[in-house]
Design an enzyme around this catalytic site. Structure first.
Site, PDB file in Angstrom:
ATOM      1  CB  CYS A 321      -0.664  69.290 -55.246  1.00 44.19           C
ATOM      2  SG  CYS A 321      -1.694  68.672 -53.891  1.00 44.19           S
ATOM      3  CD  GLU A 355       1.394  71.666 -57.343  1.00 38.44           C
ATOM      4  OE1 GLU A 355       0.706  72.700 -57.379  1.00 38.44           O
ATOM      5  OE2 GLU A 355       1.945  71.233 -56.316  1.00 38.44           O
TER       6      GLU A 355
END
Length: 363
Positions: A321, A355
């Site tokens: 992330c 991400e």
């Protein structure tokens, strides 16, 4: 641009710019063109939190710029939120404003929804929740047809349930997940589905090996990946997530998966036999033959010891992330592994955040 109201016509250009930046950032480690997974341009976010602005005997949904908590932006529409959130927002607000008990000292409202249509509403107060509040909240719950949960300091009042059930169809099979209020879940449901499908595609030839997963959460990746491996061992530190994962394992009929409540750092110590853990007293780590490790760490990335530990695995599936910390880890991991797959998942459209997924294979 206000994140609660977006112009979806701008999305393709914004995504192209984001992909170009990431390709440049990853260029020292791979020349691969990334597999790009775009988000729906609107109504993609399955959860939302609003501060409640109290003024003149009325309450409204509001957001604030960081550090400017006395200058609210009143929210009348939330185009990044799921259709279910947008459907519930005006009905809930009208009901709250028609009840002094529900409105008084309400300072935050949270929505948790799913692609399959389930929903949960949490109302958070600066006051104790008494019998009068519960009666009003139960009437609200009946009116909305959605579970309502109340929170106050040291108080959590569950009227029906504190979770939603998500159902994701992935590669022809439907997977069911219990997602508990207050615990981590992927905010963009369609991107979550894309991430799982991509991870499965990276594991097509893994049936003779075992999978180790760190940071497994409620089993989001673990459960759909289990059928690709002989055995799966997963770790997670959150007790709430571990309990949800155990229920999800049973609900999906998975029989080759075991979850340990350990942090990544603790598991590294355990597998390196640095120190014993009572939670592993009757567990034989040496019985596993791991061919692949999956990591999806928090924004800080992998600590140095965990990074060194995973470098021993033939195949590393690293979902991040925060590509910045992933790049820091790749500086070490690419000394022993080559990058075979590179993916970009646009979990957060209209922001700088994204991400990334990397499959590394031992040199």
């Amino acid at each position: 641009m206000a994140l609660h109201r977006v112009n979806s016509d701008d999305y393709p250009q914004q995504l192209d710019q984001k992909v170009a930046r990431l390709r440049q950032a990853f260029a020292p480690y791979t020349e691969l063109a990334p597999e790009v997974f775009p988000s729906p341009p609107s109504h993609y976010r399955l959860r939302a939190e609003f501060k409640m602005w109290q003024e003149g005997g009325r309450v409204d949904y509001a957001m604030y710029k960081q550090g400017e908590y006395k200058k609210p932006f009143v929210i009348e529409e939330f185009t990044v939120g799921s259709a279910r959130i947008n459907e519930l927002m005006p009905v809930l607000l009208e009901a709250i404003n028609n009840s002094e008990i529900l409105r008084k000292r309400l300072f935050c409202t949270e929505f948790l929804t799913t692609l399959s249509g389930d929903a949960l509403i949490t109302l958070i107060y600066h006051k104790p929740l008494d019998a009068a509040w519960e009666a009003e909240a139960r009437a609200l719950q009946a009116q909305l047809g959605v579970p309502v949960l109340g929170r106050s300091r040291k108080q959590k009042l569950v009227l029906e349930r504190d979770y939603v059930i998500e159902k994701l169809e992935i590669d022809g099979r439907t997977y069911q997940y219990k997602q508990v209020e207050g615990s981590f879940t992927q905010p963009n449901g369609e991107i979550c589905r894309s991430m799982i499908q991509w991870a499965r595609s990276c594991c097509e030839e893994s049936a003779d090996g075992d999978l180790l997963e760190l940071y497994c959460g409620n089993g989001n990746f673990t459960i759909p990946l289990a059928e690709k491996f002989r055995n799966v061992l997963a770790t997670e530190i959150s007790k709430v997530s571990v309990n949800a994962a155990q229920e999800n394992i049973a609900a999906n009929g998975v029989e080759n998966l075991h979850i340990l409540r350990l942090s990544a750092e603790e598991f590294t110590q355990a597998i390196d036999k640095v120190r014993p853990f009572r939670r592993l007293k009757d567990f034989d780590l040496d019985s596993y033959h791991f061919s692949t490790i999956l990591v999806d760490p928090p924004r800080a990335g992998l600590d140095a010891d965990t990074c060194a530990m995973i470098a021993r695995f033939p195949r590393i599936l690293y979902i991040s992330c925060n590509p910045e910390t992933q790049l820091e880890n790749l500086a070490e991991l690419t000394k022993t592994h080559d990058i075979e797959r590179f993916a970009i998942f646009d979990q957060f459209p209209y922001t700088d955040h994204t991400e990334s997924g990397i499959l590394l294979v031992k040199k």
